[in-house]
Scaffold this motif. Sequence first.
Motif, PDB file in Angstrom:
ATOM      1  N   ALA A 231       4.343  -2.756   7.782  1.00 25.98           N
ATOM      2  CA  ALA A 231       3.273  -2.537   6.835  1.00 25.98           C
ATOM      3  C   ALA A 231       3.574  -1.357   5.919  1.00 25.98           C
ATOM      4  O   ALA A 231       3.235  -1.388   4.747  1.00 25.98           O
ATOM      5  N   ALA A 232       4.212  -0.318   6.473  1.00 23.73           N
ATOM      6  CA  ALA A 232       4.482   0.869   5.662  1.00 23.73           C
ATOM      7  C   ALA A 232       5.491   0.573   4.553  1.00 23.73           C
ATOM      8  O   ALA A 232       5.341   1.045   3.424  1.00 23.73           O
ATOM      9  N   ALA A 233       6.515  -0.207   4.857  1.00 24.65           N
ATOM     10  CA  ALA A 233       7.506  -0.548   3.831  1.00 24.65           C
ATOM     11  C   ALA A 233       6.869  -1.422   2.753  1.00 24.65           C
ATOM     12  O   ALA A 233       7.123  -1.234   1.558  1.00 24.65           O
ATOM     13  N   ALA A 234       6.027  -2.352   3.165  1.00 26.97           N
ATOM     14  CA  ALA A 234       5.342  -3.204   2.186  1.00 26.97           C
ATOM     15  C   ALA A 234       4.426  -2.364   1.303  1.00 26.97           C
ATOM     16  O   ALA A 234       4.345  -2.591   0.092  1.00 26.97           O
ATOM     17  N   ALA A 235       3.746  -1.389   1.893  1.00 28.09           N
ATOM     18  CA  ALA A 235       2.898  -0.500   1.090  1.00 28.09           C
ATOM     19  C   ALA A 235       3.747   0.286   0.102  1.00 28.09           C
ATOM     20  O   ALA A 235       3.400   0.421  -1.073  1.00 28.09           O
ATOM     21  N   GLY A 236       4.869   0.796   0.562  1.00 27.62           N
ATOM     22  CA  GLY A 236       5.754   1.559  -0.312  1.00 27.62           C
ATOM     23  C   GLY A 236       6.321   0.734  -1.449  1.00 27.62           C
ATOM     24  O   GLY A 236       6.561   1.249  -2.547  1.00 27.62           O
ATOM     25  N   ALA A 237       6.544  -0.551  -1.207  1.00 30.96           N
ATOM     26  CA  ALA A 237       7.099  -1.429  -2.254  1.00 30.96           C
ATOM     27  C   ALA A 237       6.127  -1.624  -3.407  1.00 30.96           C
ATOM     28  O   ALA A 237       6.500  -2.146  -4.450  1.00 30.96           O
TER      29      ALA A 237
END
Length: 93
Positions: free
Chosen positions: A1-7
């Motif tokens: 979820a954190a990587a998707a948020a960062g993207a």
Amino acid sequence: AAAAAGANGLDVAAYRSTGVVQLDPDLAAGLAWDNATAQSDRRTMVGHPIILVSPTEIVVEVRGEVPLTVLALFTAGEPFRVQVRSEASPRLG
């Protein structure tokens, strides 16, 4: 979820001037950090999330320890160690 948020941390100025979809490293890292540290299971995390950002990708690594209940009898009470890595890239949808 954190990587998707960062993207979601797009470099809007670069997109408007060149049409290239890429990440704003500071914005992407901040979004990923906020997401990772707001997770409900944060208490199982060990240390801080590791966040790596390039214009085309964000990578988030998190380490944690999960206490075992019944299985603790066989592991000398040691927690189960977990390491998770997630990658995401910006894209127009």
